[in-house]
Design an enzyme around this catalytic site. Structure first.
Site, PDB file in Angstrom:
ATOM      1  N   SER A 151      47.676  35.669  75.230  1.00  0.00           N
ATOM      2  CA  SER A 151      47.459  36.536  76.380  1.00  0.00           C
ATOM      3  C   SER A 151      46.399  35.894  77.254  1.00  0.00           C
ATOM      4  CB  SER A 151      46.975  37.917  75.910  1.00  0.00           C
ATOM      5  OG  SER A 151      46.510  38.689  77.000  1.00  0.00           O
ATOM      6  N   TYR A 195      41.508  43.759  71.048  1.00  0.00           N
ATOM      7  CA  TYR A 195      42.639  42.980  71.569  1.00  0.00           C
ATOM      8  C   TYR A 195      42.178  41.620  72.085  1.00  0.00           C
ATOM      9  CZ  TYR A 195      46.696  41.723  74.405  1.00  0.00           C
ATOM     10  OH  TYR A 195      47.778  41.062  74.946  1.00  0.00           O
ATOM     11  N   ASP A 222      57.196  43.999  59.052  1.00  0.00           N
ATOM     12  CA  ASP A 222      55.839  44.486  59.262  1.00  0.00           C
ATOM     13  C   ASP A 222      54.915  43.283  59.129  1.00  0.00           C
ATOM     14  OD1 ASP A 222      53.309  45.564  59.186  1.00  0.00           O
ATOM     15  OD2 ASP A 222      53.725  47.007  57.595  1.00  0.00           O
ATOM     16  N   LYS A 253      43.223  37.896  70.549  1.00  0.00           N
ATOM     17  CA  LYS A 253      43.946  36.879  71.305  1.00  0.00           C
ATOM     18  C   LYS A 253      43.134  35.591  71.463  1.00  0.00           C
ATOM     19  CE  LYS A 253      47.785  39.069  71.784  1.00  0.00           C
ATOM     20  NZ  LYS A 253      49.019  38.592  71.112  1.00  0.00           N
TER      21      LYS A 253
END
Length: 268
Positions: free
Chosen positions: A154, A168, A77, A172
């Site tokens: 990304s 997100y 995790d 990134k």
């Protein structure tokens, strides 16, 4: 500690990872599994860390059978520092060392900004940014003879991506910045840090997430076509895995701090 001049090595030796030990987070499926397979094919012993322990063990067994390397499948995790430390310790004690760490685990929920709660924002940053930070820190503490950290970023780390991805995209961008900073801080230890920035690549994980969000199959196919750039086709997981292998190997020995776009030209 400076990295060695590898000019005298053959191409076979440059790409070989024989004798090296790697950890891939989120390695049980999708991009992580493809990366682990390529690292193992190049000769590395591989630890698969994943939130799904049973699947991690299954994937580790598959890789060992295919490539004859030592593997471990571990519960991991990345929001739990103790969990990351435990996996890093298993790599060093059971495989004998650690030279490669791939921060691949990530999540990408899509929620419009006005509907996004603090908890979801925190969760995305915890997994994608903090998980990369802690993984890198613990890997570096154990890379006593130098090594390579590969951060899976990304194209969203270079630009805005789509509505609903504020957390997100922010995470990134953080991974890209962290990659640059860690390269500076860890260079004296002989540790290189590189990022790989894929565009949208269909995997089990993002297909399942889209399906759970109610995205129809025909829309998923259309999304893949929309992500087709000058290369002329959507990406597949192995397209990203080969770039990660380049980063982990001595082929990239004179590189650190960069984030390589693996996007078929869609960010150009």
């Amino acid at each position: 500690m400076s990295t060695a001049d590898v000019s005298s090595k053959t191409l076979t030796d440059l790409i070989s990872l024989a004798g090296r030990r790697a950890v891939v987070t989120g390695g049980a499926r999708g991009l992580g599994k493809s990366i682990a397979l390529r690292l193992a094919e190049a000769g590395a012993d591989v630890v698969i860390g994943d939130i799904e322990e049973d699947l991690a063990v299954q994937t580790a067994g598959e890789i060992a059978r295919r490539h004859g390397v030592r593997t471990l499948g571990c519960a991991l995790d990345v929001t739990d520092s103790a969990s990351i430390c435990a996996v890093a310790d298993r790599a060093t004690t059971e495989l004998g060392g650690l030279e490669i760490w791939v921060n691949n685990a990530g999540i990408f929920p899509s929620v419009p900004l006005l509907d996004m709660g603090d908890d979801l924002w925190d969760k995305v940053l915890d997994v994608n940014a903090r998980g990369t930070f802690v993984g890198s820190r613990e890997a570096a503490r154990r890379m006593t003879g130098g090594g390579v950290i590969v951060n899976i970023a990304s194209t969203a780390g270079f630009r805005g991506s789509a509505p609903g991805l504020a957390a997100y995209v922010s995470s990134k961008h953080a991974v890209r910045g962290l990659t640059r900073e860690l390269a500076l801080e860890l260079a004296p230890l002989g540790i290189r840090v590189l990022g790989v920035a894929p565009s949208h690549v269909p995997t089990e994980g993002n297909i399942a997430a889209a399906t759970a969000a109610g995205v129809p199959a025909e829309q998923l196919a259309q999304m893949a076509l929309m992500m087709t750039g000058p290369i002329g086709r959507p990406g597949v997981p192995d397209d990203i895995a080969r770039v990660a292998l380049f980063c982990a190997s001595d082929l990239s020995a004179f590189m650190t701090g960069s984030t390589l776009l693996a996007d078929g030209g869609t960010t150009a």
